[in-house]
Write a protein that holds these residues in place. Structure first.
Motif, PDB file in Angstrom:
ATOM      1  N   ARG A   1      25.896  49.734  37.825  1.00  0.00           N
ATOM      2  CA  ARG A   1      25.579  49.399  36.441  1.00  0.00           C
ATOM      3  C   ARG A   1      25.646  47.886  36.237  1.00  0.00           C
ATOM      4  O   ARG A   1      26.382  47.191  36.924  1.00  0.00           O
ATOM      5  CB  ARG A   1      26.592  50.067  35.500  1.00  0.00           C
ATOM      6  CG  ARG A   1      26.454  51.575  35.440  1.00  0.00           C
ATOM      7  CD  ARG A   1      27.449  52.167  34.473  1.00  0.00           C
ATOM      8  NE  ARG A   1      28.820  52.012  34.954  1.00  0.00           N
ATOM      9  CZ  ARG A   1      29.897  52.339  34.223  1.00  0.00           C
ATOM     10  NH1 ARG A   1      29.749  52.813  32.992  1.00  0.00           N
ATOM     11  NH2 ARG A   1      31.098  52.189  34.712  1.00  0.00           N
TER      12      ARG A   1
ATOM     13  N   GLU B   1      26.067  47.026  30.640  1.00  0.00           N
ATOM     14  CA  GLU B   1      26.144  48.491  30.532  1.00  0.00           C
ATOM     15  C   GLU B   1      27.591  48.971  30.599  1.00  0.00           C
ATOM     16  O   GLU B   1      27.986  49.889  29.876  1.00  0.00           O
ATOM     17  CB  GLU B   1      25.317  49.152  31.650  1.00  0.00           C
ATOM     18  CG  GLU B   1      23.816  49.067  31.422  1.00  0.00           C
ATOM     19  CD  GLU B   1      22.988  49.431  32.648  1.00  0.00           C
ATOM     20  OE1 GLU B   1      21.764  49.562  32.501  1.00  0.00           O
ATOM     21  OE2 GLU B   1      23.563  49.570  33.758  1.00  0.00           O
TER      22      GLU B   1
ATOM     23  N   SER C   1      29.700  50.906  27.743  1.00  0.00           N
ATOM     24  CA  SER C   1      30.082  52.283  28.069  1.00  0.00           C
ATOM     25  C   SER C   1      31.449  52.649  27.504  1.00  0.00           C
ATOM     26  O   SER C   1      31.770  53.822  27.341  1.00  0.00           O
ATOM     27  CB  SER C   1      30.120  52.459  29.589  1.00  0.00           C
ATOM     28  OG  SER C   1      31.252  51.778  30.121  1.00  0.00           O
TER      29      SER C   1
ATOM     30  N   HIS D   1      33.716  45.371  38.357  1.00  0.00           N
ATOM     31  CA  HIS D   1      32.424  45.516  37.671  1.00  0.00           C
ATOM     32  C   HIS D   1      31.589  44.250  37.755  1.00  0.00           C
ATOM     33  O   HIS D   1      30.365  44.309  37.707  1.00  0.00           O
ATOM     34  CB  HIS D   1      32.643  45.896  36.201  1.00  0.00           C
ATOM     35  CG  HIS D   1      33.179  47.282  36.016  1.00  0.00           C
ATOM     36  ND1 HIS D   1      34.427  47.535  35.489  1.00  0.00           N
ATOM     37  CD2 HIS D   1      32.655  48.489  36.309  1.00  0.00           C
ATOM     38  CE1 HIS D   1      34.635  48.848  35.452  1.00  0.00           C
ATOM     39  NE2 HIS D   1      33.585  49.448  35.952  1.00  0.00           N
TER      40      HIS D   1
END
Lengths: 217, 296
Positions: B3, B7, B11, B43
């Motif tokens: 992702r 995003e 989320s 991330h």
């Protein structure tokens, strides 16, 4: 009264600037550099001694009243002979004075001082920079404290993350301008001014070199 | 497919980012190793921009390398070294090379770095830089001229919850969010009770907030930061805990503390995520995540 704040050049730097000159005339000033003890009568006397110790000849010296003003005929005439026999002038004034004297005496000049900033005496012997002449005065929105001058980074939308106990990250002796501004605006119940977004600044209001013509002149 | 950072932010998942510092020079071996080690464990990876005003390989170059390696970079941009022309040009460049996240910072002072006589710029400040991104996204530059091909970024900024005094810092924080910051990384926090108070204030503004975690490597490092780094306060009990670690085990104690803090931030929902700064010990980030019991 605003003052031109100076500090002496290092001896090594000055000696190197004096290379090739033997006969020198020393000029101090009775205004700012006398207050800051960088170019008053005692410092001019000490400079004469230093130059002699470096093997130079001193043809004369003087402390002019205000070196950034045009010098009077009397002063020019009084020192005409001693200046004429010198190869260069060692000038213990701010850079404004150096430029004026260089033009008036028509001699090579060696500045003995470096000019740091235009400041104001805030306590006995302590001078703070007050204005960087940015051409876009913001003082009406900051309670009369200039962040362009007094914030190390010149920030206009509030402090960086470098405030430590209300002082600047680069020097614990320097106040964080935005702490001062916050406190001042809060005391006037005007913090909404600090919340107002300041757009990017105009850095060329008067493109260098500055020139101003008074109306009708 | 992994992702994007945006995003992940949207989320509602607990966000984990880490920091990677480009090298002093062109030997990118270590940097590449850190990226390879971390790109699938966090991330996104922040690339620092001449951190502490020390000249290094550029953050944009590091961010592009992360992108090329299949990671998600966050480009750090300070206002210290570039005027508005250069900053805008680098934003165009970043977008064109797939770098989609920018963290806007004022930048440390030149005088704390390794090029102490350099000219500092600060033509824009951090809130103005966030607005610059939002302006470019509308298809115009700061002079109002139309762009031939625009940009799109997820823009963030920073806040120092332990700033002293805090009130001026909070006004700046609010201005950054008004400017359009979607996420906020904090300076390192250690006193989580105090951080919870900050979050009670900060949450209503809507931006996602990631707590800054700096890995402690010794009690001396903690004391050094308390003395020298504005906005960082390591409480005495954590310093004592580091000092009590057996010889040679201080780093492990630091990893345990960082892991414990991340665990609590996640469990008690103190923040939307964490940003891990394992300065010089980037290879320990997986150990910190293990200690915290968190993974993507």
């Amino acid at each position: 009264m605003i003052r031109s704040i100076t500090q002496p050049k290092l001896d090594t730097a000055l000696e190197s600037l004096l290379e090739g000159y033997t006969r020198l005339f020393v000029v101090g000033c009775g205004t700012c550099v006398t207050l800051t003890q960088t170019g008053g009568a005692p410092q001019v006397a000490a400079m004469r001694e230093r130059l002699l110790s470096w093997g130079k000849m001193v043809t004369g010296s003087t402390v002019v009243p205000v070196a950034c003003d045009e010098l009077s005929h009397e002063i020019l005439e009084e020192h005409q002979g001693a200046v004429a026999s010198a190869e260069a002038l060692v000038i213990m004034t701010c850079a404004f004075g150096v430029q004026t004297i260089a033009g008036q005496f028509g001699k090579m000049v060696v500045p003995a001082l470096d000019t740091l900033f235009i400041g104001k005496e805030s306590a006995a012997g302590t001078f703070l920079e007050v204005c960087v002449q940015c051409g876009q005065c913001i003082l009406g929105e900051t309670g009369g404290i200039c962040p362009v001058t007094s914030c190390h980074k010149g920030l206009v939308n509030g402090p960086c993350g470098g405030t430590k106990a209300g002082k600047c990250e680069i020097d614990p002796n320097k106040d964080c301008a935005w702490t001062l501004i916050y406190n001042r605006l809060k005391s006037f119940d005007k913090l909404d001014l600090m919340r107002r977004y300041q757009p990017p600044r105009h850095h060329n209001v008067e493109p260098k070199p500055g020139r101003f013509q008074a109306p009708g002149t | 497919m992994a992702r994007t950072f945006k995003e992940v932010l949207e989320s509602g998942d607990f966000v984990i980012t880490a920091e990677a510092a480009p090298p002093k020079g062109t030997n990118l071996g270590h940097f590449r190793q850190h990226v390879a080690l971390l790109k699938d464990k966090v991330h996104a990876l922040n690339v620092t921009d001449h951190q502490s005003s020390v000249m290094r390989y550029p953050s944009l170059g590091g961010a592009i390398m992360i992108k090329e390696m299949g990671g998600e970079p966050i480009l750090q941009m300070t206002c210290r070294d570039r005027n508005r022309l250069a900053l805008q040009a680098d934003l165009l460049f970043a977008h064109s090379r797939g770098v989609a996240n920018v963290l806007c910072l004022t930048g440390d002072s030149i005088v704390v770095g390794d090029h102490k006589t350099a000219k500092s710029v600060f033509d824009l400040d951090s809130s103005q830089l966030v607005r610059t991104i939002r302006t470019l996204e509308k298809g115009y530059d700061l002079a109002g001229n139309q762009l031939d091909g625009g940009v799109k970024f997820c823009a963030g900024a920073i806040v120092t919850p332990e700033a002293d005094p805090i009130e001026p810092q909070l006004i700046k924080f609010e201005k950054k969010i008004e400017a359009g910051a979607e996420f906020i990384q904090t300076q390192a926090v250690y006193d989580l009770d105090h951080f919870a108070e900050f979050m009670a204030y900060a949450r209503p503004f809507g931006a996602k907030i990631m707590a800054g975690i700096i890995l402690l490597t010794s009690a001396a490092m903690a004391r050094f930061m308390n003395k020298n780094v504005p906005g960082i306060k390591v409480p005495q009990d954590l310093i004592d805990e580091m000092a009590a670690a057996p010889k040679g085990k201080a780093l492990e104690a630091g990893i345990a503390i960082a892991g414990r803090m991340i665990r609590r931030i996640k469990d008690e929902k103190l923040a939307d995520g964490v940003h891990i700064m394992a300065i010089g010990k980037e290879d320990k980030v997986p150990d910190i995540l293990d200690a915290a019991g968190v993974k993507l």
